[in-house]
Design an enzyme around this catalytic site. Structure first.
Site, PDB file in Angstrom:
ATOM      1  N   TYR A  62      -9.240  10.269  17.159  1.00 12.37           N
ATOM      2  CA  TYR A  62      -8.759   9.785  15.856  1.00 12.37           C
ATOM      3  C   TYR A  62      -7.384  10.413  15.620  1.00 12.37           C
ATOM      4  CZ  TYR A  62      -9.439   8.485  10.912  1.00 12.37           C
ATOM      5  OH  TYR A  62      -9.323   7.941   9.658  1.00 12.37           O
ATOM      6  N   ARG A  87       0.796  -1.949  10.038  1.00  8.64           N
ATOM      7  CA  ARG A  87       1.090  -0.612   9.477  1.00  8.64           C
ATOM      8  C   ARG A  87       0.102   0.379  10.090  1.00  8.64           C
ATOM      9  NH1 ARG A  87      -1.723   2.936   7.866  1.00  8.64           N
ATOM     10  NH2 ARG A  87      -2.470   2.541   5.769  1.00  8.64           N
ATOM     11  N   LYS A 107     -11.894   3.899  14.688  1.00  6.09           N
ATOM     12  CA  LYS A 107     -12.641   3.925  13.413  1.00  6.09           C
ATOM     13  C   LYS A 107     -14.113   3.612  13.668  1.00  6.09           C
ATOM     14  CE  LYS A 107      -9.339   4.475  10.186  1.00  6.09           C
ATOM     15  NZ  LYS A 107      -9.310   5.278   8.984  1.00  6.09           N
ATOM     16  N   GLU A 165      -8.116  -2.680   8.012  1.00  6.65           N
ATOM     17  CA  GLU A 165      -7.520  -1.384   8.357  1.00  6.65           C
ATOM     18  C   GLU A 165      -6.069  -1.568   8.782  1.00  6.65           C
ATOM     19  OE1 GLU A 165      -9.730   1.570   8.349  1.00  6.65           O
ATOM     20  OE2 GLU A 165      -7.746   2.470   8.249  1.00  6.65           O
ATOM     21  N   ASP A 166      -5.210  -0.809   8.187  1.00  3.96           N
ATOM     22  CA  ASP A 166      -3.807  -0.717   8.590  1.00  3.96           C
ATOM     23  C   ASP A 166      -3.071  -2.061   8.614  1.00  3.96           C
ATOM     24  OD1 ASP A 166      -4.487   1.894   8.659  1.00  3.96           O
ATOM     25  OD2 ASP A 166      -3.862   2.290  10.707  1.00  3.96           O
ATOM     26  N   ASP A 199     -10.099   0.156   3.798  1.00  2.00           N
ATOM     27  CA  ASP A 199     -10.202   1.608   3.967  1.00  2.00           C
ATOM     28  C   ASP A 199      -8.967   2.336   3.440  1.00  2.00           C
ATOM     29  OD1 ASP A 199     -11.411   3.912   4.932  1.00  2.00           O
ATOM     30  OD2 ASP A 199     -10.381   3.772   6.856  1.00  2.00           O
ATOM     31  N   ASP A 200      -7.789   1.744   3.638  1.00  5.31           N
ATOM     32  CA  ASP A 200      -6.554   2.422   3.234  1.00  5.31           C
ATOM     33  C   ASP A 200      -6.406   2.460   1.721  1.00  5.31           C
ATOM     34  OD1 ASP A 200      -5.532   2.859   5.944  1.00  5.31           O
ATOM     35  OD2 ASP A 200      -5.583   0.673   6.000  1.00  5.31           O
ATOM     36  N   ASN A 210      -0.299  10.164   7.923  1.00  2.00           N
ATOM     37  CA  ASN A 210      -0.706  10.350   9.321  1.00  2.00           C
ATOM     38  C   ASN A 210       0.285   9.663  10.247  1.00  2.00           C
ATOM     39  OD1 ASN A 210      -3.224  11.630   8.695  1.00  2.00           O
ATOM     40  ND2 ASN A 210      -4.000   9.626   8.059  1.00  2.00           N
TER      41      ASN A 210
HETATM   42  N1  LIG Z   1      -5.311  10.543   4.817  1.00  3.84           N
HETATM   43  C1  LIG Z   1      -5.816   9.343   4.803  1.00  3.84           C
HETATM   44  O1  LIG Z   1      -7.042   9.161   4.803  1.00  3.84           O
HETATM   45  C2  LIG Z   1      -4.918   8.173   4.747  1.00  3.84           C
HETATM   46  C3  LIG Z   1      -3.589   8.297   4.986  1.00  3.84           C
HETATM   47  N2  LIG Z   1      -2.776   7.210   4.932  1.00  3.84           N
HETATM   48  C4  LIG Z   1      -1.385   7.414   5.261  1.00  3.84           C
HETATM   49  O2  LIG Z   1      -0.591   7.184   4.138  1.00  3.84           O
HETATM   50  C5  LIG Z   1       0.668   6.677   4.552  1.00  3.84           C
HETATM   51  C6  LIG Z   1       1.008   5.476   3.705  1.00  3.84           C
HETATM   52  O3  LIG Z   1       0.061   4.470   3.905  1.00  3.84           O
HETATM   53  P1  LIG Z   1       0.040   3.187   2.951  1.00  3.84           P
HETATM   54  O4  LIG Z   1      -0.040   3.580   1.541  1.00  3.84           O
HETATM   55  O5  LIG Z   1      -0.967   2.283   3.465  1.00  3.84           O
HETATM   56  O6  LIG Z   1       1.484   2.598   3.257  1.00  3.84           O
HETATM   57  P2  LIG Z   1       2.319   1.582   2.414  1.00  3.84           P
HETATM   58  O7  LIG Z   1       3.342   1.029   3.327  1.00  3.84           O
HETATM   59  O8  LIG Z   1       1.424   0.663   1.688  1.00  3.84           O
HETATM   60  O9  LIG Z   1       3.057   2.504   1.320  1.00  3.84           O
HETATM   61  C7  LIG Z   1       4.056   3.415   1.603  1.00  3.84           C
HETATM   62  C8  LIG Z   1       4.730   3.794   0.304  1.00  3.84           C
HETATM   63  O10 LIG Z   1       5.606   4.877   0.569  1.00  3.84           O
HETATM   64  C9  LIG Z   1       6.874   4.575  -0.004  1.00  3.84           C
HETATM   65  N3  LIG Z   1       7.927   5.241   0.737  1.00  3.84           N
HETATM   66  C10 LIG Z   1       8.361   4.995   1.977  1.00  3.84           C
HETATM   67  N4  LIG Z   1       9.358   5.825   2.297  1.00  3.84           N
HETATM   68  C11 LIG Z   1       9.576   6.598   1.216  1.00  3.84           C
HETATM   69  C12 LIG Z   1      10.464   7.643   0.909  1.00  3.84           C
HETATM   70  N5  LIG Z   1      11.350   8.074   1.809  1.00  3.84           N
HETATM   71  N6  LIG Z   1      10.404   8.208  -0.301  1.00  3.84           N
HETATM   72  C13 LIG Z   1       9.516   7.779  -1.212  1.00  3.84           C
HETATM   73  N7  LIG Z   1       8.624   6.811  -0.977  1.00  3.84           N
HETATM   74  C14 LIG Z   1       8.659   6.224   0.222  1.00  3.84           C
HETATM   75  C15 LIG Z   1       6.983   3.060   0.067  1.00  3.84           C
HETATM   76  O11 LIG Z   1       7.971   2.680  -0.875  1.00  3.84           O
HETATM   77  P3  LIG Z   1       8.407   1.152  -1.103  1.00  3.84           P
HETATM   78  O12 LIG Z   1       7.227   0.532  -1.758  1.00  3.84           O
HETATM   79  O13 LIG Z   1       9.577   1.283  -2.002  1.00  3.84           O
HETATM   80  O14 LIG Z   1       8.705   0.580   0.235  1.00  3.84           O
HETATM   81  C16 LIG Z   1       5.557   2.670  -0.307  1.00  3.84           C
HETATM   82  O15 LIG Z   1       5.414   2.669  -1.702  1.00  3.84           O
HETATM   83  C17 LIG Z   1       0.553   6.417   6.047  1.00  3.84           C
HETATM   84  O16 LIG Z   1       1.170   7.454   6.735  1.00  3.84           O
HETATM   85  C18 LIG Z   1      -0.917   6.470   6.325  1.00  3.84           C
HETATM   86  O17 LIG Z   1      -1.194   7.003   7.605  1.00  3.84           O
HETATM   87  C19 LIG Z   1      -3.234   5.975   4.614  1.00  3.84           C
HETATM   88  C20 LIG Z   1      -4.551   5.784   4.394  1.00  3.84           C
HETATM   89  C21 LIG Z   1      -5.503   6.865   4.505  1.00  3.84           C
HETATM   90  C1  LIG Z   2      -6.496   7.446   7.932  1.00  9.36           C
HETATM   91  C2  LIG Z   2      -5.989   6.099   7.799  1.00  9.36           C
HETATM   92  O1  LIG Z   2      -6.734   5.168   7.578  1.00  9.36           O
HETATM   93  C3  LIG Z   2      -4.576   5.869   7.930  1.00  9.36           C
HETATM   94  O2  LIG Z   2      -3.821   6.813   8.071  1.00  9.36           O
HETATM   95  O3  LIG Z   2      -4.189   4.704   7.894  1.00  9.36           O
HETATM   96 MG   LIG Z   3      -5.841   3.290   7.950  1.00 10.81          MG
END
Ligand SMILES: NC(=O)C1=CN([C@@H]2O[C@H](COP(=O)(O)OP(=O)(O)OC[C@H]3O[C@@H](n4cnc5c(N)ncnc54)[C@H](OP(=O)(O)O)[C@@H]3O)[C@@H](O)[C@H]2O)C=CC1
Ligand SMILES: CC(=O)C(=O)O
Ligand SMILES: [Mg+2]
Length: 604
Positions: free
Chosen positions: A152, A205, A223, A295-296, A318-319, A460
């Site tokens: 993972y 993503r 997953k 997912e993603d 999941d996200d 991540n």
């Molecule tokens: N720990 C866990 O269980 C999980 C972790 N994650 C992680 O979270 C991260 C984001 O995932 P997700 O929400 O799906 O992604 P999205 O693409 O949906 O969202 C990313 C967000 O970050 C913003 N962003 C990007 N660059 C910057 C920056 N330099 N400064 C400020 N904001 C910024 C984007 O802004 P804008 O909208 O303006 O483009 C957007 O709002 C990934 O790395 C993923 O691996 C996700 C799910 C689970």
């Molecule tokens: C953990 C997870 O689902 C992610 O980083 O997208």
């Molecule tokens: Mg994910």
């Protein structure tokens, strides 16, 4: 061993006993009629089906000899006993020694630890999964804290980036634009019929690594291996799927080893039609109760897909939802360390996408549940920063729909550190996918405002983490309560050891999915996410709190998953969404009893 094989690969030399011709023909025809729907003719005997093509003729065969050794579901390697070697034509095909599963596990763990490159460990684990499934799950379950970072995050991220180069055998189903109009047929090519969970991605993503196209397959595969290892869902009922609509990743498009469609991503109608065909085909093939975990996906599709299918299918993102539930659990648990109630806190997010807004909404719902205040009001203490700065009302006209509820009255603020100074959050959550964005100045600002700032760096894999554990503890001078999406080792600061937690949806989705399965739930509701959070938070022990942890260790994850499953199932029954009746009295025990156990079985 009786297994389901493709009729076309039946050979007398590899299959010693074939069921009688009549039975074979009957089975060939069974359930695999063309999916016009309506007629459920199990043996191809009704007049209504006589003109239909048999899409996939399957047959039952008895595996023995080399076929048995090459069948990962039944292979036991050197653990076949003397009697089994005689009975199943294995004499001479194995060296004389007999190793039990424990000895095999010891040997494999020893070998794995010799690899210094994490990707080599990943490849060794994938090889094992394809060779000896029970041994794979046994070592994953028994060594979960050591092997989670291998199968993972973070290693799965690198594996996806290099998936084309390390590709050996296909895992899961690939549904590309080439299969448009034929998705149901593709599903019928998968040998297992009793599917309970599908994890599907379109690869746009992948973690915080962006568009990896078809190579995102590593994520559904990873997953689902956690669904089994952590949540006890049978591997045979798990199906990883990648939908390939192309990629906008130029590097991959120019990579000679890229395994996906070599074209730019399809969008709009073409994309929506393929996804819709897929969703309809899944329901037609596997029924109402198959769980589809998105997912993603990129956020411009993720929210819409969830909204579109949540009233017609058992879907879970999941996200958005799993991450929300795991973070809420950590926040509920953290109240033991920082005191007060959730409503006493102010939250600031860096990142306003799936993870950020999903978490924000669940926090608002939980505060609303606790205080009885309307959710529009409870949202007011939650602020988000995206790539353009703080989300404020003056930006409303240009915001994506999922950001609009968070556009509060405030003057524009561009930088995170200025937003911290203006908003004065007690909790800072990173969900931007961009590494190193919690700078020294950011952490120091949080520490100057709070005795115990809660800092979650969720992005991540490790390379994208907003900060490291060491940075969080050192820059906050040991004040921070810290957890991250990918794991970090404990940190020693001024003679004290700080153990960072892992705020990852892996705590939630396996138990959550199990809860849906054991209750026969037909829809997912927010109340179930809250129930999952509460169950996880309740598993944090005093011993964990004493180390500054807000999550329990993964070593107890199966027990944790059983409690999450029980809470989710209980909620499904309460909401009238459960179809497995009557309701088992003790849902925790029932969840435990339903869990896959990887120990070898004896063959007669
Ligand atoms: N720990 C866990 O269980 C999980 C972790 N994650 C992680 O979270 C991260 C984001 O995932 P997700 O929400 O799906 O992604 P999205 O693409 O949906 O969202 C990313 C967000 O970050 C913003 N962003 C990007 N660059 C910057 C920056 N330099 N400064 C400020 N904001 C910024 C984007 O802004 P804008 O909208 O303006 O483009 C957007 O709002 C990934 O790395 C993923 O691996 C996700 C799910 C689970
Ligand atoms: C953990 C997870 O689902 C992610 O980083 O997208
Ligand atoms: Mg994910």
């Amino acid at each position: 061993m009786i297994s389901l094989n493709r009729y076309s690969v039946l050979e007398p030399t590899t299959t010693r006993v074939v069921l009688g011709v009549r039975k074979l023909l009957a089975v060939m025809s069974s359930t695999f009629m063309n999916g016009g729907g309506g007629v459920r003719d199990l043996y191809g005997e009704d007049r209504a089906t006589e003109d239909q093509l048999i899409i996939t003729p399957w047959s039952f065969s008895v595996s023995s000899g080399c076929t048995l050794l090459r069948d990962p579901r039944y292979n036991k390697g050197l653990a076949f006993t003397e009697r089994e070697r005689d009975a199943h034509y294995l004499r001479g095909l194995l060296p004389p020694a007999v190793f039990n599963q424990e000895l095999q596990e010891k040997r494999l763990m020893h070998n794995l630890r010799q690899y210094e490159v994490p990707l080599h460990r990943y490849m060794a684990m994938m090889d094992l999964q394809e060779r000896n499934e029970r041994l794979f799950y046994k070592i994953l379950i028994d060594n979960v804290e050591e092997l989670l970072p291998v199968v993972y995050t973070p290693t799965v991220g690198e594996a996806c980036q290099k998936y084309g180069s390390i590709f050996r055998r296909p895992q899961g189903l690939y549904i590309s634009l080439k299969e448009k109009g034929k998705v149901l047929e593709v599903l019928k090519n998968w040998p297992e019929k009793n599917i309970q969970v599908i994890v599907v991605t379109d690869g746009e993503r992948i973690l915080g690594l962006g568009d990896l196209g078809c190579q995102g397959m590593g994520i559904p595969v990873g997953k689902l291996s956690l669904y089994t290892a952590l949540g006890g869902v049978r591997p045979s009922s798990c199906l990883p799927i990648t939908i390939d609509v192309g990629t906008n990743n130029e590097k991959l498009l120019n990579d000679e080893f890229y395994i996906g469609l070599r074209q730019k991503r399809a969008t709009g109608k073409e994309y929506a039609e393929l996804l819709d065909e897929f969703m309809r085909a899944v329901k037609q093939n596997y029924g109402e109760k198959v769980l589809i975990q998105f997912e993603d996906f990129a956020n411009h599709n993720a929210f819409d897909l969830l909204a579109k299918y949540s009233s017609s299918h058992l879907v879970f993102n999941d996200d958005i939802q799993g991450t929300a539930s795991v973070v809420l659990a950590g926040l509920l648990a953290s109240l033991k360390l920082v005191r007060g109630t959730l409503a006493d806190h102010t939250f600031l997010f860096l990142g306003a996408g799936e993870a950020g807004t999903g978490i924000a909404e669940l926090i608002a719902l939980e505060i609303s549940k606790q205080t009885k205040a309307p959710v529009e009001e409870t949202r007011q203490k939650i602020w988000l920063v995206d790539s353009k700065g703080l989300i404020v009302s003056s930006r409303l006209g240009s915001l994506q729909h999922f950001k609009k509820p968070w556009a509060h009255e405030h003057e524009p603020v561009k930088e995170l550190v200025d937003a911290i100074k203006a908003i004065k959050p007690t909790v800072l959550i990173g969900s931007s996918g961009v590494g190193k964005t919690f700078t020294k100045e950011v952490i120091e600002a949080m520490a100057s405002l709070n005795k115990k700032p809660l800092i979650l760096a969720l992005s991540n894999p490790t390379s994208q983490s907003e900060c490291t554990a060491e940075e969080a503890y050192t820059w906050s001078k040991g004040q921070a309560i810290f957890a991250s999406g990918s794991p970090f080792d404990p940190v020693e600061y001024e003679g004290k050891v700080f153990v960072p937690g892992q705020a990852n949806n892996a705590y939630i989705f396996p138990g959550f999915g199990l809860g849906l399965i054991i209750s026969g739930a037909i829809r997912v509701r927010d109340e179930m996410l809250l129930a999952a959070s509460e169950a996880l938070a309740a598993r944090v022990s005093q011993e964990n709190y004493d180390k500054g942890l807000i999550y329990p260790p993964f070593s107890n994850i199966r027990q944790i998953s059983a409690h999450i499953a029980a809470n989710v199932a209980a909620k499904a029954y309460e909401l009238g969404l459960a179809s497995h009746l009557p309701r088992p009295k003790d849902l925790v025990k029932y969840a435990e009893s339903c869990m896959y156990s990887p120990g070898y079985r004896n063959y007669r």
